[in-house]
Design an enzyme around this catalytic site. Sequence first.
Site, PDB file in Angstrom:
ATOM      1  N   ARG A 117       0.816  -1.227   0.000  1.00 32.28           N
ATOM      2  CA  ARG A 117       0.000   0.000   0.000  1.00 32.28           C
ATOM      3  C   ARG A 117       0.841   1.266   0.000  1.00 32.28           C
ATOM      4  NH1 ARG A 117      -2.848  -2.955   3.791  1.00 32.28           N
ATOM      5  NH2 ARG A 117      -4.673  -3.980   2.896  1.00 32.28           N
ATOM      6  N   LYS A 170       3.697  12.005 -10.571  1.00 34.28           N
ATOM      7  CA  LYS A 170       2.854  11.130 -11.396  1.00 34.28           C
ATOM      8  C   LYS A 170       3.604   9.841 -11.678  1.00 34.28           C
ATOM      9  CE  LYS A 170       0.176  14.451 -14.177  1.00 34.28           C
ATOM     10  NZ  LYS A 170      -0.094  14.828 -15.581  1.00 34.28           N
ATOM     11  N   GLU A 208      11.505  19.546 -23.848  1.00 31.55           N
ATOM     12  CA  GLU A 208      10.772  19.905 -22.620  1.00 31.55           C
ATOM     13  C   GLU A 208      11.413  21.128 -21.953  1.00 31.55           C
ATOM     14  OE1 GLU A 208       7.966  18.374 -21.905  1.00 31.55           O
ATOM     15  OE2 GLU A 208       8.097  16.391 -22.836  1.00 31.55           O
ATOM     16  N   LYS A 239       8.934  23.599 -13.374  1.00 32.89           N
ATOM     17  CA  LYS A 239       7.941  22.525 -13.237  1.00 32.89           C
ATOM     18  C   LYS A 239       7.451  22.441 -11.795  1.00 32.89           C
ATOM     19  CE  LYS A 239       6.301  17.987 -14.030  1.00 32.89           C
ATOM     20  NZ  LYS A 239       6.347  16.660 -14.607  1.00 32.89           N
ATOM     21  N   GLU A 276      -3.757  18.701 -11.417  1.00 30.00           N
ATOM     22  CA  GLU A 276      -4.078  19.124 -12.773  1.00 30.00           C
ATOM     23  C   GLU A 276      -5.511  19.625 -12.931  1.00 30.00           C
ATOM     24  OE1 GLU A 276      -2.070  16.686 -15.654  1.00 30.00           O
ATOM     25  OE2 GLU A 276      -3.279  17.505 -17.280  1.00 30.00           O
ATOM     26  N   ARG A 304      -1.684  23.587 -14.069  1.00 28.91           N
ATOM     27  CA  ARG A 304      -0.779  22.507 -14.468  1.00 28.91           C
ATOM     28  C   ARG A 304      -0.976  22.131 -15.942  1.00 28.91           C
ATOM     29  NH1 ARG A 304       1.018  17.497 -10.574  1.00 28.91           N
ATOM     30  NH2 ARG A 304       2.327  16.370 -12.015  1.00 28.91           N
ATOM     31  N   ASN A 343       1.083  20.940 -20.663  1.00 26.75           N
ATOM     32  CA  ASN A 343       0.691  20.143 -21.830  1.00 26.75           C
ATOM     33  C   ASN A 343       0.934  20.867 -23.151  1.00 26.75           C
ATOM     34  OD1 ASN A 343      -0.213  18.088 -20.168  1.00 26.75           O
ATOM     35  ND2 ASN A 343      -2.281  18.922 -20.041  1.00 26.75           N
ATOM     36  N   HIS A 357       1.686  19.064 -26.379  1.00 28.52           N
ATOM     37  CA  HIS A 357       1.464  17.633 -26.150  1.00 28.52           C
ATOM     38  C   HIS A 357       0.188  17.080 -26.788  1.00 28.52           C
ATOM     39  CE1 HIS A 357       4.837  17.994 -23.487  1.00 28.52           C
ATOM     40  NE2 HIS A 357       4.785  16.722 -23.164  1.00 28.52           N
ATOM     41  N   HIS A 378       1.329  14.160 -28.840  1.00 27.31           N
ATOM     42  CA  HIS A 378       0.949  12.762 -28.575  1.00 27.31           C
ATOM     43  C   HIS A 378       0.372  12.108 -29.822  1.00 27.31           C
ATOM     44  CE1 HIS A 378       0.760  13.139 -23.914  1.00 27.31           C
ATOM     45  NE2 HIS A 378       1.886  12.585 -24.308  1.00 27.31           N
ATOM     46  N   HIS A 382       9.479  10.928 -27.834  1.00 31.08           N
ATOM     47  CA  HIS A 382       8.479  11.820 -27.237  1.00 31.08           C
ATOM     48  C   HIS A 382       8.871  13.293 -27.424  1.00 31.08           C
ATOM     49  CE1 HIS A 382       5.511  13.347 -24.423  1.00 31.08           C
ATOM     50  NE2 HIS A 382       6.484  13.978 -23.787  1.00 31.08           N
TER      51      HIS A 382
HETATM   52  N1  LIG Z   1       5.592  11.110 -14.708  1.00 30.75           N
HETATM   53  C1  LIG Z   1       5.658  12.196 -15.464  1.00 30.75           C
HETATM   54  O1  LIG Z   1       5.275  13.291 -15.053  1.00 30.75           O
HETATM   55  C2  LIG Z   1       6.242  12.079 -16.834  1.00 30.75           C
HETATM   56  C3  LIG Z   1       6.562  13.239 -17.546  1.00 30.75           C
HETATM   57  C4  LIG Z   1       7.146  13.099 -18.794  1.00 30.75           C
HETATM   58  C5  LIG Z   1       7.385  11.843 -19.317  1.00 30.75           C
HETATM   59  N2  LIG Z   1       7.066  10.736 -18.598  1.00 30.75           N
HETATM   60  C6  LIG Z   1       7.312   9.396 -19.134  1.00 30.75           C
HETATM   61  O2  LIG Z   1       8.696   9.246 -19.358  1.00 30.75           O
HETATM   62  C7  LIG Z   1       8.887   8.259 -20.363  1.00 30.75           C
HETATM   63  C8  LIG Z   1       9.981   8.707 -21.297  1.00 30.75           C
HETATM   64  O3  LIG Z   1      11.165   8.872 -20.579  1.00 30.75           O
HETATM   65  P1  LIG Z   1      12.603   8.934 -21.284  1.00 30.75           P
HETATM   66  O4  LIG Z   1      12.542   9.836 -22.428  1.00 30.75           O
HETATM   67  O5  LIG Z   1      13.563   9.190 -20.208  1.00 30.75           O
HETATM   68  O6  LIG Z   1      12.738   7.488 -21.943  1.00 30.75           O
HETATM   69  P2  LIG Z   1      13.357   6.105 -21.430  1.00 30.75           P
HETATM   70  O7  LIG Z   1      13.139   5.913 -19.997  1.00 30.75           O
HETATM   71  O8  LIG Z   1      12.831   5.070 -22.354  1.00 30.75           O
HETATM   72  O9  LIG Z   1      14.920   6.276 -21.704  1.00 30.75           O
HETATM   73  C9  LIG Z   1      15.364   6.444 -23.024  1.00 30.75           C
HETATM   74  C10 LIG Z   1      16.480   5.472 -23.376  1.00 30.75           C
HETATM   75  O10 LIG Z   1      17.702   5.936 -22.803  1.00 30.75           O
HETATM   76  C11 LIG Z   1      18.357   4.888 -22.111  1.00 30.75           C
HETATM   77  N3  LIG Z   1      19.097   5.553 -21.026  1.00 30.75           N
HETATM   78  C12 LIG Z   1      18.551   6.187 -19.963  1.00 30.75           C
HETATM   79  N4  LIG Z   1      19.507   6.813 -19.268  1.00 30.75           N
HETATM   80  C13 LIG Z   1      20.683   6.565 -19.897  1.00 30.75           C
HETATM   81  C14 LIG Z   1      22.016   6.952 -19.655  1.00 30.75           C
HETATM   82  N5  LIG Z   1      22.331   7.791 -18.669  1.00 30.75           N
HETATM   83  N6  LIG Z   1      22.959   6.492 -20.494  1.00 30.75           N
HETATM   84  C15 LIG Z   1      22.648   5.688 -21.529  1.00 30.75           C
HETATM   85  N7  LIG Z   1      21.397   5.320 -21.825  1.00 30.75           N
HETATM   86  C16 LIG Z   1      20.422   5.746 -21.009  1.00 30.75           C
HETATM   87  C17 LIG Z   1      17.268   3.958 -21.678  1.00 30.75           C
HETATM   88  O11 LIG Z   1      17.744   2.652 -21.515  1.00 30.75           O
HETATM   89  C18 LIG Z   1      16.290   4.063 -22.855  1.00 30.75           C
HETATM   90  O12 LIG Z   1      16.670   3.168 -23.869  1.00 30.75           O
HETATM   91  C19 LIG Z   1       7.545   8.036 -21.006  1.00 30.75           C
HETATM   92  O13 LIG Z   1       7.035   6.796 -20.595  1.00 30.75           O
HETATM   93  C20 LIG Z   1       6.686   9.153 -20.470  1.00 30.75           C
HETATM   94  O14 LIG Z   1       5.321   8.799 -20.358  1.00 30.75           O
HETATM   95  C21 LIG Z   1       6.498  10.834 -17.379  1.00 30.75           C
HETATM   96 ZN   LIG Z   2       6.359  15.555 -22.405  1.00 28.70          ZN
END
Ligand SMILES: NC(=O)c1ccc[n+]([C@@H]2O[C@H](COP(=O)([O-])OP(=O)(O)OC[C@H]3O[C@@H](n4cnc5c(N)ncnc54)[C@H](O)[C@@H]3O)[C@@H](O)[C@H]2O)c1
Ligand SMILES: [Zn+2]
Length: 362
Positions: free
Chosen positions: A117, A139, A181, A227, A237, A241, A245, A248, A252, A264
């Site tokens: 939990r 999130k 971003e 942020k 949101e 907030r 977006n 986005h 998206h 992304h």
């Molecule tokens: N929670 C939130 O508020 C929020 C906000 C924005 C995005 N997100 C989420 O984040 C995700 C995207 O995140 P991302 O762009 O970091 O992608 P990701 O986590 O897939 O990482 C991208 C790639 O980089 C590699 N990698 C990561 N760090 C590395 C490093 N230091 N050296 C070498 N390789 C490395 C990973 O293995 C992966 O292949 C999506 O799922 C999205 O929905 C969440």
């Molecule tokens: Zn984004």
Amino acid sequence: MTREDAARGVLPYPVWVEPGLLADVGSLVPAVAPAHRYVVISDTAVAPLHANAVAAMLPRSLCLEVLPGESQKTRESWVRLTDEMLAAGCGRDTTVVAVGGGVVGDLAGFVAATFMRGVPVVQIPTTLLAMVDASVGGKTGVDTPHGKNLVGAFHPPAAVLADPLVLATLPRRELIAGLAEVVKHGVIADAAYFDAVRAALPLLTGDEGHNATALLAHVVAGSVATKASIVAADEREGGVRKILNFGHTIGHAVETLSGYSLLHGEAVAIGMAVEAEAAERAGIAERGTAQTVRDTLQAAGLPVRRPADIAPDDIIDATRGDKKARAGRVEYALPVRIGAMASAGGRWSLPLDDALLREALA
Ligand SMILES: NC(=O)c1ccc[n+]([C@@H]2O[C@H](COP(=O)([O-])OP(=O)(O)OC[C@H]3O[C@@H](n4cnc5c(N)ncnc54)[C@H](O)[C@@H]3O)[C@@H](O)[C@H]2O)c1
Ligand SMILES: [Zn+2]
């Protein structure tokens, strides 16, 4: 502790941004999230580079890995990770430490939100995108066949540790995608930050950009501050907030229609260019705003036009499947000028005519 907290006075948890920070994981993490066991969650690409080292600094730790990529951000991964934690005898006195990009951060955060939990999570983002965006705000969640991020929870971290040194191993394309971003934060809230980022782009996008750690630390701290202040004003949101977006709604749609061949951040860059153009055509944004957005994104090496094989009407149709569409009405967070968004009487999002969107997508 005299560490600079980029979210000081704004968020209830610290966001430390500092080159070399990870060397102190062994003292920092137990201080913010004392626990009997530490479960480091990472992916198989990041584990050998950074996560195993983090686990080695924590007492009674184990490191669990998923394969890299969005396709792993699923309920199936959540089942496997929570089963592995139970099999390892982890109890309530466990802290989860997410070491990776946003995929790992969202997944590990959701594991922490639900395990027994809810146990604490410390976020250690290793992509630029995760440092400036995903790790801050609380999130967490996983994707479903019906769409991204549809099952999740708000579970703020005990702390965020962002060490720009880890970006040295990040593929250049991922670093640049994260800059989308960063540019967004400037557009939506802070013209001076936008100008500073723009001036730094030649260095950040150069061959040595991922090694410009002092500059990266500065950029990350600036984005985190923006942020954090937006999230703090509106944790769930309901209003302001929504300005996060920006780019986005179109982004998206383009990301999905590209079959995820666009990252992304790349899709969001296209989304910001299109939405800024539409805002200007709608008379919401001041003239020249869209051009400034486009120029800056292009200077960062980001795309600003939809891929030629994705038709404008397909993009507009796809926006209706976006979860931000309330009762079929798609709304957009739109700029008035660099650093200021249209408040729309406190709603912070507005509908746009399809005709206008078609022009902006043309
Ligand atoms: N929670 C939130 O508020 C929020 C906000 C924005 C995005 N997100 C989420 O984040 C995700 C995207 O995140 P991302 O762009 O970091 O992608 P990701 O986590 O897939 O990482 C991208 C790639 O980089 C590699 N990698 C990561 N760090 C590395 C490093 N230091 N050296 C070498 N390789 C490395 C990973 O293995 C992966 O292949 C999506 O799922 C999205 O929905 C969440
Ligand atoms: Zn984004």
